[in-house]
Design an enzyme around this catalytic site. Structure first.
Site, PDB file in Angstrom:
ATOM      1  N   ARG A 152      -1.053 -15.423   1.645  1.00  0.00           N
ATOM      2  CA  ARG A 152      -1.018 -15.000   0.242  1.00  0.00           C
ATOM      3  C   ARG A 152      -0.259 -16.006  -0.626  1.00  0.00           C
ATOM      4  NH1 ARG A 152      -1.571  -9.185  -0.289  1.00  0.00           N
ATOM      5  NH2 ARG A 152       0.170  -9.061  -1.737  1.00  0.00           N
TER       6      ARG A 152
ATOM      7  N   LYS B 110       9.066   9.675   2.890  1.00  0.00           N
ATOM      8  CA  LYS B 110       8.422   8.953   3.983  1.00  0.00           C
ATOM      9  C   LYS B 110       8.867   9.555   5.318  1.00  0.00           C
ATOM     10  CE  LYS B 110       7.287   4.199   5.311  1.00  0.00           C
ATOM     11  NZ  LYS B 110       7.458   2.774   4.950  1.00  0.00           N
TER      12      LYS B 110
ATOM     13  N   GLU C  80       5.275 -12.558  -1.593  1.00  0.00           N
ATOM     14  CA  GLU C  80       5.275 -13.789  -0.791  1.00  0.00           C
ATOM     15  C   GLU C  80       5.232 -15.046  -1.653  1.00  0.00           C
ATOM     16  OE1 GLU C  80       3.837 -10.406   1.670  1.00  0.00           O
ATOM     17  OE2 GLU C  80       3.204 -11.229  -0.278  1.00  0.00           O
TER      18      GLU C  80
END
Length: 641
Positions: free
Chosen positions: A401, A289, A373
């Site tokens: 969510r 990344k 979540e």
């Protein structure tokens, strides 16, 4: 890295994916470097998700080299890593408009390009969507390839496992590319992260296994059954010895990897082979990344999604004051020092929610559950049932969510869980998938829930202390992205269900929760210049309403205007209308907020202006409203409203 003239570069010759199919491997490697330079130069001015995109340059080139897009479909999980995809699919000339009003979205948008196969903005959805598209292809007898690109961070989301379970059993031709960089936004956590780490450290098994499989598939004649059985046994023995649990293969996938996601030649070779295979295939790609930009590689969490920055130093160009997220993080640490029962929970967002200081100071009371979540909320419910005080910090757009868990596991049991709802209201640049404008409408319908909205940083601190230490039962505090400033009238202590009059007036009552209180005060000042006297109320509590305060003020002015940083349909204003109707208060009303439609990306102030929610536009709307409802020019109401 400085901006260069790309007139004679390879990148200047790329107008679509077909152009990269004619390039040599050496040219593709050179193109990778040019794309990285282009990304850094552009995103340093626009802001955006720079680190994820720097990490997928070679992967994106390989996918478009091997697959025939847009006929073949590529579904990008979350979608924040599609900048390279956009550059390669004819949008390079508009890339400077990234995340700007009426410019390119920072996420895939089917309305924007035929190359964007599916709109995404939230995590862990790609495998489900790709499997649906693959089955639709099969049902219609069509012939094209479907690939899902999902990160190891997104793989911590439960929906991804539901889809893997179904896809592995489907026997449908489908490619899943697992982009493994050890990160979501923050470093990944949990058992899956450890499992992928073990895979990355055992390439010998996969290279040897692939050699055996190639021999089985291409080299041995079908009649060599005895030799084939021996090789199959060798392969199985190796798997049992070196990899006692091969999760993806056990689910039904043909697994390839881990491979170097920055080696274009290897990427193309593996993807071309995977493209010919029947059934579900998973290619495990390891990437870095932030690849190619030192500051992004060193701090991939900071450069995951970043405001405009200086290329030479990596510093933000406009570094403002203390944000609401930082205020929250500082205050929860202060409270936790005196209360050992306070714990903090986040879903892969310790940086964004301001919880890094809490993690450093109270590591045993900090829980990062990954991009999960639903689990975060029910986990908090279990903690609350055990006598702990859980504080769940999640962005508004991601909290939706976990709607069922909030209702079923927290609200119905009346458990004391504190929700810190970050990025409430429009967030601007990330667009429709990230606008935090729906939380009021669904939370206020949940039994036992209390919902608050601070209008200043100090008020957030007071509300957090009240929610954790005084209140009992489910309670949520919604606060906006960015910074705020103090308002003298807001320093009164928090009392359950009570709001404040922050400006007295006689012609119209303006009620504005949270960050819209400042809008209301500016609007009131503009109307005052025209002889219209506004009473401005900070409700503090969205639920429950301060009925006595509203009754007194509206009874005096006869007119009420509700301003909110959320949708009008089912929002705070709807609660005020229900109150007026229930009490049969004969008042004229005007609700101002966002309409029932997707709110696009763009600067927040420009969005407020677009939807008539800046002070000047609200002044004009209120003036017209008062005129239509019978206000005389001298500023006094006439007759019965």
């Amino acid at each position: 890295m400085n901006r260069k003239n790309h007139a004679n570069s390879l990148l200047s010759t790329i107008t679509g994916p077909e152009d990269i199919k004619r390039l040599s491997i050496r040219e593709l490697i050179a193109l990778s470097g040019e794309i990285r330079e282009f990304l850094i130069n552009t995103v340093s001015n626009t802001g955006g998700h720079i680190a994820p995109n720097l990490g997928v340059v070679e992967l994106t080139l390989a996918l478009h080299r091997v697959y025939d897009t847009p006929r073949d479909k590529i579904i990008w999980d979350v979608g924040h890593q599609t900048y390279v995809h956009k550059i390669l699919t004819g949008r390079k000339g508009r890339f400077h408009t990234l995340r700007q009003m009426d410019g390119l979205s920072g996420f895939p948008k089917t309305e924007e390009s035929e190359y964007d196969a599916f709109n995404t903005g939230h995590s862990s959805t790609s495998i489900s969507a790709a499997l649906g598209m693959a089955r639709a292809r099969d049902l219609k007898g069509e012939n094209y390839h479907v690939a899902a690109v999902i990160g190891d961070g997104a793989l911590t989301g439960g929906m991804a496992f539901e889809a893997l379970n179904d896809a592995g059993n489907a026997r449908t031709n489908l490619l899943i590319v697992l982009n493994d960089n050890g990160m979501s936004i923050a470093p990944n956590v949990g058992g899956i992260s450890r499992y992928l780490s073990r895979l990355r450290m055992r390439p010998f098994y996969y290279k040897t296994r692939e050699s055996i499989q190639s021999l089985l598939d291409r080299k041995l004649p079908k009649s060599g059954k005895h030799v084939r059985r021996i090789l199959h046994r060798i392969k199985s023995t190796m798997k049992s010895f070196l990899m006692p649990s091969m999760f993806f293969e056990d689910l039904g996938f043909r697994y390839f990897g881990p491979i170097d996601g920055h080696n274009i030649r290897e990427m193309i070779r593996v993807l071309e082979h995977a493209r010919t295979m029947k059934g579900p295939v998973l290619v495990h790609v390891c990437t870095v990344k932030g690849k190619g930009y030192r500051y992004a590689e060193e701090k991939p969490n900071v450069f995951h999604g970043i405001a405009p920055f200086e290329i030479e130093t990596g510093e933000l160009k406009n570094n403002g004051g203390e944000s609401y997220s930082q205020v929250f993080g500082r205050k929860i640490c202060e409270l936790a020092k005196d209360d050992p029962d306070i714990v903090a929970i986040t879903a892969a967002m310790p940086d964004g929610t301001g919880l890094n200081p809490f993690r450093e100071s109270f590591s045993r009371r900090f829980y990062d559950v990954g991009i999960a979540e639903q689990h975060a909320v029910t986990f908090a419910a279990g903690l609350a049932k055990g006598g702990i005080k859980p504080v769940v910090a999640i962005y508004s757009t991601f909290l939706q969510r976990a709607y069922d868990q909030m209702l079923h596991d927290v609200a119905l049991q009346n458990l004391h869980v504190v929700f810190a709802i970050d990025r409430a209201g429009v967030v601007g640049d990330d667009g429709e998938t990230h606008q935090g404008i729906y939380d009021i409408a669904y939370i206020k319908t949940m039994p036992n829930f209390t919902l608050m909205a601070p209008a200043s940083p100090r008020e957030l601190e007071m509300m957090l202390a009240y929610a954790v230490s005084v209140h009992k039962g489910p309670i949520a505090i919604r606060y906006p992205r960015g910074t705020g400033s103090e308002i003298e009238a807001l320093k009164q202590p928090i009392t359950y269900g009570k709001g404040l009059v922050v400006r007295e007036g006689k012609d119209v009552t303006l009620v504005a929760p949270g960050n819209f209180l400042r809008m209301a005060l500016k609007t009131a000042a503009l109307l005052e210049e025209e002889g219209i006297s506004c009473e401005v109320i900070n409700p503090r509590f969205i639920k429950p309403l301060d009925k006595q305060l509203l009754r007194t003020s509206i009874g005096k002015t006869g007119r009420v205007v509700v301003m909110e940083d959320g949708i009008v349909s089912g929002g705070f204003g709807s609660s005020v209308l229900e109150f007026l109707n229930g009490e049969r208060i004969p008042a004229r009303s005007l609700l101002m907020g966002f309409p029932d439609e997707p709110i696009p990306h763009g600067d927040r102030n420009l969005l407020y202006r677009k939807y008539g929610l800046d002070p000047q536009a609200m002044r004009d709307r209120i003036r017209d409203f008062l005129k239509a409802s019978g206000k005389k020019e001298d500023g006094h109401a006439k007759g019965t409203p």
